[in-house]
Design a protein around this motif. Structure first.
Motif, PDB file in Angstrom:
ATOM      1  N   ILE A  75     -32.897  17.089  18.628  1.00 38.90           N
ATOM      2  CA  ILE A  75     -32.215  17.047  17.494  1.00 38.90           C
ATOM      3  C   ILE A  75     -32.635  17.976  16.536  1.00 38.90           C
ATOM      4  O   ILE A  75     -33.449  17.839  15.533  1.00 38.90           O
ATOM      5  CB  ILE A  75     -31.969  15.590  16.656  1.00 38.90           C
ATOM      6  CG1 ILE A  75     -31.523  14.698  17.891  1.00 38.90           C
ATOM      7  CG2 ILE A  75     -30.953  15.790  15.838  1.00 38.90           C
ATOM      8  CD1 ILE A  75     -31.716  13.269  17.229  1.00 38.90           C
TER       9      ILE A  75
ATOM     10  N   THR B 115     -31.621  22.546  15.256  1.00 33.42           N
ATOM     11  CA  THR B 115     -30.852  23.513  14.626  1.00 33.42           C
ATOM     12  C   THR B 115     -29.516  23.017  15.419  1.00 33.42           C
ATOM     13  O   THR B 115     -28.549  22.973  14.715  1.00 33.42           O
ATOM     14  CB  THR B 115     -31.213  24.907  15.170  1.00 33.42           C
ATOM     15  OG1 THR B 115     -32.085  25.263  14.768  1.00 33.42           O
ATOM     16  CG2 THR B 115     -29.831  25.782  14.459  1.00 33.42           C
ATOM     17  N   GLY B 116     -29.554  22.478  16.637  1.00 36.30           N
ATOM     18  CA  GLY B 116     -28.331  21.876  17.205  1.00 36.30           C
ATOM     19  C   GLY B 116     -28.746  20.894  17.798  1.00 36.30           C
ATOM     20  O   GLY B 116     -29.518  20.013  17.533  1.00 36.30           O
ATOM     21  N   LEU B 117     -27.726  20.026  18.870  1.00 39.45           N
ATOM     22  CA  LEU B 117     -28.245  18.928  19.527  1.00 39.45           C
ATOM     23  C   LEU B 117     -27.915  19.015  21.062  1.00 39.45           C
ATOM     24  O   LEU B 117     -26.766  19.455  21.299  1.00 39.45           O
ATOM     25  CB  LEU B 117     -27.498  17.981  18.677  1.00 39.45           C
ATOM     26  CG  LEU B 117     -27.545  16.513  19.090  1.00 39.45           C
ATOM     27  CD1 LEU B 117     -28.436  15.858  18.409  1.00 39.45           C
ATOM     28  CD2 LEU B 117     -26.104  15.731  19.103  1.00 39.45           C
TER      29      LEU B 117
ATOM     30  N   GLY C 136     -23.925  18.155  21.858  1.00 39.05           N
ATOM     31  CA  GLY C 136     -23.468  18.536  20.312  1.00 39.05           C
ATOM     32  C   GLY C 136     -22.108  19.359  20.136  1.00 39.05           C
ATOM     33  O   GLY C 136     -21.819  19.232  19.085  1.00 39.05           O
TER      34      GLY C 136
ATOM     35  N   GLU D  93     -22.773  18.151  16.665  1.00 36.90           N
ATOM     36  CA  GLU D  93     -24.041  18.740  16.005  1.00 36.90           C
ATOM     37  C   GLU D  93     -23.841  19.022  14.719  1.00 36.90           C
ATOM     38  O   GLU D  93     -24.884  19.290  13.700  1.00 36.90           O
ATOM     39  CB  GLU D  93     -24.303  19.764  17.032  1.00 36.90           C
ATOM     40  CG  GLU D  93     -23.626  20.932  16.730  1.00 36.90           C
ATOM     41  CD  GLU D  93     -24.276  22.208  17.619  1.00 36.90           C
ATOM     42  OE1 GLU D  93     -24.182  23.424  17.174  1.00 36.90           O
ATOM     43  OE2 GLU D  93     -25.172  21.925  18.579  1.00 36.90           O
TER      44      GLU D  93
ATOM     45  N   SER E  90     -26.950  16.646  13.933  1.00 39.54           N
ATOM     46  CA  SER E  90     -28.278  17.460  14.261  1.00 39.54           C
ATOM     47  C   SER E  90     -28.949  17.799  12.801  1.00 39.54           C
ATOM     48  O   SER E  90     -28.745  17.389  11.811  1.00 39.54           O
ATOM     49  CB  SER E  90     -27.877  19.076  14.760  1.00 39.54           C
ATOM     50  OG  SER E  90     -27.478  19.848  13.741  1.00 39.54           O
TER      51      SER E  90
ATOM     52  N   GLY F 189     -37.325  16.962  17.984  1.00 36.47           N
ATOM     53  CA  GLY F 189     -36.457  17.965  17.203  1.00 36.47           C
ATOM     54  C   GLY F 189     -36.888  17.685  15.913  1.00 36.47           C
ATOM     55  O   GLY F 189     -37.475  16.753  15.391  1.00 36.47           O
TER      56      GLY F 189
END
Length: 299
Positions: free
Chosen positions: A144, A146-148, A169, A184, A188, A246
């Protein structure tokens, strides 16, 4: 110098590299997988052919070679990646399309290069030396940042190793106030920060701890969407453990306590996985890239 030191120095050293949207992170691992060098440099902007990135990684490898003889390099990159052919199919944040990065880097540095997608690399790290190292069953790794995205590992091997696999995401939410947003964009670290107008996920967490009503509402949105997403992972793949890493995972219990409760509420007869925080933190992909480097040395 002890015999253990001699054995460690005699074993091949490798470099693990994680190329992110803003930062290239790398570590030099000796034969015992101990970190003996670490580098962070900015990812070149506007580098659509990856030539600047390849040069930056080559410079890191040169620096590593001054510390140890380097036998191989592992390269982890984001997006849609063909692990087998060594091609970055679509790394959207970097503007890369169909680039043969493994061969480009290997040609530049004259060494074998192990190659893979960053989330799958993180999953390998957590399954071999991280939170799931003692888990005999399958594990899912959810990054998790910048994105997912997610990846699955069973017996030390990524179960799906190419294409769009794991891009959870990108699913579009269809109901309620969040309809039309992708997972996301809500759940995210980057998406939460953007919705809240925060600099990053850490600031968002600080505002939640300070009981900022807007921050609490958006945080709750993220938890609910994450719980929905993880519940489907649990139902479909039945992993023994779900490891979350993340930037958002750095919030610790602020995230994991409500997420565990929400996940429990959603699982009826499905296997209930253990929910764990990534042991390697934001270095999971670098450690996994080191594993890929050693794999590149196998016959």
């Amino acid at each position: 110098m002890t015999s253990a030191d001699l054995d460690r120095d005699a074993a091949p050293a490798v470099v693990g590299v994680d190329v992110g949207g803003t930062t290239i992170k790398a570590r030099l691992f000796d034969g015992s997988a101990e970190v003996v060098g670490e580098w962070r440099v900015a990812t070149p902007s506007g580098d659509l052919d990856a030539s600047g990135t390849i040069r930056a990684v080559a410079e890191i490898v040169d620096a590593a070679r001054r510390l140890r003889p380097v036998a191989a390099v592992g390269l982890a990159v984001p997006g849609v990646v063909d692990d087998e052919s060594g091609v970055a199919v679509a790394s959207v944040n970097l503007g890369w399309r169909d680039l043969p990065l493994r061969d480009l880097l290997s040609s530049q540095i004259g060494l074998p290069v192990g190659f893979g997608q960053d989330v799958r690399a993180g999953a390998l790290a957590e399954s071999t030396t991280g939170a799931a190292r003692d888990i005999p069953g399958g594990m899912a790794f959810v990054a998790i940042g910048t994105g997912l995205a997610s990846a699955f590992v069973q017996g030390g091997t990524a179960l799906v190793s190419g294409g769009w696999a794991g891009e959870i995401g990108q699913v579009v939410l269809r109901h309620g106030a969040l309809a039309g947003l992708r997972v996301e964009e809500v759940a995210s670290a980057g998406g939460l920060a953007r919705r809240l107008g925060a600099a990053n996920a850490r600031e968002a967490a600080e505002r939640v701890r300070a009981a900022d009503p807007r921050a609490v509402a958006f945080w709750n949105d993220a938890v609910e969407v994450l719980a929905d997403t993880l519940s489907w992972i649990a139902a479909v793949a039945a992993p023994e453990m779900i490891v979350v890493g993340g930037g958002l995972a750095e919030a610790g219990d602020l995230l994991f306590d409500p997420l565990r409760r929400a996940l429990e509420e959603r699982l009826a007869f499905s296997r209930r996985p253990t929910l764990a925080r990534a042991a390697h933190g934001d270095a999971a992909a670098i450690v996994g890239a080191g594993v890929l480097a050693r794999t590149a040395l196998l016959p």
